[in-house]
Enzyme design. Structure first.
Site, PDB file in Angstrom:
ATOM      1  N   ARG A 150       0.825  -1.263   0.078  1.00 30.29           N
ATOM      2  CA  ARG A 150       0.218  -0.106  -0.012  1.00 30.29           C
ATOM      3  C   ARG A 150       0.802   1.385   0.081  1.00 30.29           C
ATOM      4  NH1 ARG A 150      -2.098   0.597   6.237  1.00 30.29           N
ATOM      5  NH2 ARG A 150      -0.480  -0.697   7.235  1.00 30.29           N
ATOM      6  N   ARG A 205      -1.836  -4.988   3.084  1.00 28.90           N
ATOM      7  CA  ARG A 205      -1.382  -4.269   4.456  1.00 28.90           C
ATOM      8  C   ARG A 205      -0.167  -4.563   4.998  1.00 28.90           C
ATOM      9  NH1 ARG A 205      -2.974  -5.987  10.057  1.00 28.90           N
ATOM     10  NH2 ARG A 205      -2.358  -4.248  11.302  1.00 28.90           N
ATOM     11  N   SER A 263      -4.928   4.488   6.223  1.00 31.60           N
ATOM     12  CA  SER A 263      -4.537   3.221   5.846  1.00 31.60           C
ATOM     13  C   SER A 263      -4.096   2.853   4.255  1.00 31.60           C
ATOM     14  CB  SER A 263      -5.878   2.620   6.000  1.00 31.60           C
ATOM     15  OG  SER A 263      -6.253   2.369   7.389  1.00 31.60           O
ATOM     16  N   GLU A 289     -19.119   4.541   0.786  1.00 35.24           N
ATOM     17  CA  GLU A 289     -18.277   4.085  -0.322  1.00 35.24           C
ATOM     18  C   GLU A 289     -19.283   3.973  -1.554  1.00 35.24           C
ATOM     19  OE1 GLU A 289     -18.630   2.586   2.393  1.00 35.24           O
ATOM     20  OE2 GLU A 289     -16.574   2.321   3.409  1.00 35.24           O
ATOM     21  N   PHE A 323     -14.598  -3.383   1.260  1.00 38.32           N
ATOM     22  CA  PHE A 323     -15.682  -2.084   0.840  1.00 38.32           C
ATOM     23  C   PHE A 323     -15.614  -1.475  -0.192  1.00 38.32           C
ATOM     24  CE2 PHE A 323     -14.045  -1.558   5.417  1.00 38.32           C
ATOM     25  CZ  PHE A 323     -14.962  -2.501   6.015  1.00 38.32           C
TER      26      PHE A 323
END
Lengths: 319, 281
Positions: A13, A170, A40, A61, A86
């Site tokens: 990321r 992540r 994030s 979203e 999401f």
């Protein structure tokens, strides 16, 4: 064959975030949207440097996808960011209608994909997103392997004219791919040449496939390692030419067996070159809380699992 | 001074088109289409700053319109054709194989006038907001318009968008709600009441206007007024009272013509109430 060397350990990321910042400097058409996960997604620097081109949508979203489509219609290149969970299942219909079917130049930046999201558990871990997105007509699906590849993939995503699903993760993982080779959407990369089996790996599983290569070599098994970063469109030519030679395949991905890279490769082989194939992927179940490593271990997404699958597929080949 | 008589003439022909299209296709949504005919005619012939012969998807420096309740495609297609976006004769292909006039609007078939697909409800407002932000980023002072149904307001995404537009001061956007009080399963009040709709939009931070969607004077006055209210850091919504099926006596006062086409006899009866004013397709 590509040279690779582990330079450091980073999260994919962050490769996205760094590339997005650079894209922001280079191309005024690039805008970014986020649904309350800016940190994030590693979008803070873009947001700080280009405040008018960053849109904080809040926890909405569906609205974000629509806004992104409207921006794309206006000539912008919107990167809409959230967790993979999401950004797929939750908004499948929105993506389908106003992005894919409407063929808008929207980029879906999906972080925290797969089981390595870890401790948050199954509500947040999505293992079906590749399947969902590769089912969608007009959608490109990219799953880079490390920081460097994610960085390059982000640039390629911006340059591509049309909807793209860019999937990254992540955890901090080895960073080893080369930045000097161009990243071409739809072109796989041959990492190791071999004659006994073709291992086709995507995302975090590429590193594990390369680890398996060393161990297999000691076992006198010469594996060919192909990295498929673009799951759709699939690099049919590279895969078929390799399997012509090795006569069997193992696929490796951090995704369900259903719908993922393995499915795509199996369909290809069934149509053109029906030969034994084994899948290193997650079975038909949900994940749970745990550290990324614990979860990869428990759900069979390991170097050892790849080696076992190789032994099994070679046995089937020789049967 | 606008010639109201001229607009009425166009609207009558548009209503004929709607009846004939849905009759020919043996499917489609005549009720809401008839109810919005006057609005669409006023919008496309008087309000929007557009350039139909030179349609572009981006529509820079011209006004944009997004239809969120895509099922009333017959009225939109008719008005687009009558306004010069594509040949009027093409209306006969509505809902047929290989047509650009899909059951629900889409840019996938490259029909001039349509920029984003709609049909699955609740999404058009978000798209319009994105387009409005794009205009602001381009320093393009033209406006974005959108139409939603009232039953459609039961979709949660509408309220995500409503909250966002007010919070982010999207003030180059004029949304109209087709407030006809009817949806497929019956009266909106019975299916799932919207409660005090004026108060809802108002409390979300929008400028709320109301108008009778069958009075051209009032439509034009309200739309011009709405234009004057843009640029004041608030989005604008117009609650437009309409009658589903307007213009055809037996289609009014009921929700039953929401998604049912007229049969041969019904089409004849309907057309007998709508004189051919501009020539049928």
């Amino acid at each position: 064959m590509k040279k690779y060397i582990v330079t450091d350990k980073k999260d994919t990321r962050s490769g996205f975030g760094a590339a997005l910042l650079e894209l922001g400097k280079q191309n005024e058409a690039v805008v970014a949207l986020c649904a309350d996960l800016t940190g994030s997604l590693k979008m803070e620097e873009f947001a700080k440097n280009f405040p008018t081109r960053f849109i904080q949508v809040g926890i909405a979203e569906a609205n974000m996808i629509g806004i992104a489509a409207g921006l794309a219609n206006g000539g912008f290149i919107p990167f809409a960011g959230s967790f993979a969970n999401f950004l797929t299942g939750r908004v499948y219909d929105q993506i389908r209608q106003v992005v894919a079917y409407s063929n808008k130049n929207v980029k879906l930046a999906a972080s925290h994909a797969g089981i390595t999201l870890g401790e948050d558990g199954a509500t947040h871990q999505i293992m079906e997103d590749i399947g969902l997105m590769r089912m969608m007509p007009n959608m490109i699906v990219i799953n880079p392997a490390d920081y460097n590849q994610t960085y390059l993939a982000t640039f390629a995503t911006a340059a591509w004219n049309g909807p793209v699903y860019l999937r990254f993760g992540r955890p901090v993982v080895p960073n080893f791919t080369s930045t000097s080779e161009p990243f071409v959407i739809g072109k796989g990369i041959l990492f190791e040449e071999g004659t006994d089996v073709t291992i086709i790996a995507t995302g975090h599983m590429l590193w594990k496939a390369l680890e398996a290569w060393d161990i297999l070599k000691e076992m006198n098994i010469h594996a060919e390692i192909i990295n498929i970063h673009t799951i759709k469109p699939l690099d049919i030519k590279l895969i078929l030419s390799s399997v012509q030679k090795t006569k069997c395949v193992v696929t490796a991905e951090e995704h369900l067996k259903n719908g993922g890279l393995g499915d795509a490769v199996a369909q290809l082989l069934a149509e053109h070159l029906p030969l034994p194939i084994e899948f290193v992927a997650m079975d038909d179940c949900f994940g749970e809380s745990g550290t990324p490593d614990e979860l990869m271990q428990k759900y069979g997404l390991t170097t050892e699992a790849i080696i076992k699958a190789v032994q099994k597929v070679i046995a089937r080949k020789n049967y | 001074m606008t010639n109201i008589k001229e607009l009425e003439k166009i609207a009558t022909q548009v209503r004929r088109d709607i009846i004939r299209m849905t009759h020919l296709a043996k499917s489609g949504h005549p009720g809401g289409s008839l109810g919005c005919a006057d609005y669409f005619v006023a919008l496309y012939f008087e309000i929007l700053n557009i350039n139909p012969p030179h349609f572009t998807l981006t529509g820079q420096n011209e006004d944009l319109f997004f239809l969120s309740n895509g099922h009333i495609s017959p009225v939109w297609y008719s008005v687009l054709a009558r306004r010069g976006y594509f040949p009027i004769s093409e209306l006969s292909t509505f809902r047929k194989l290989n047509s650009r006039l899909q059951g629900h609007p889409t840019p996938a078939e490259h029909l001039p006038g349509v920029r984003v697909a709609s049909g699955s409800l609740g999404q058009g407002l978000s798209v319009a907001i994105g387009a409005a932000i794009a205009k602001k980023l381009h320093n393009d002072r033209s406006l974005v318009y959108a139409l939603t149904g009232d039953g459609e307001l039961q979709e949660g995404q509408i309220w995500e968008a409503a909250m966002f537009a007010a919070a982010k001061k999207i003030d180059n956007l004029i949304v109209t709600v087709d407030y006809n009080g009817k949806q497929i399963d019956g009266p909106v009040d019975e299916v799932c009441s919207l409660g005090n709709l004026y108060a809802k939009w108002d409390s979300f931070g929008w400028i709320v206007l109301e108008m009778n969607g069958h009075d051209f004077q009032e439509i034009l006055h309200t739309m011009h007024h709405a234009k004057q209210l843009t640029g004041k850091e608030k989005p604008i919504v117009i609650l437009m009272k309409t009658e589903m099926g307007k213009g055809v006596d037996f289609m009014m006062g009921t929700h039953k013509w929401h998604g049912t086409p007229p049969n041969d006899e019904q089409a004849q009866r309907a057309l007998s109430q709508l004189p051919e004013t501009l020539g049928d397709f």
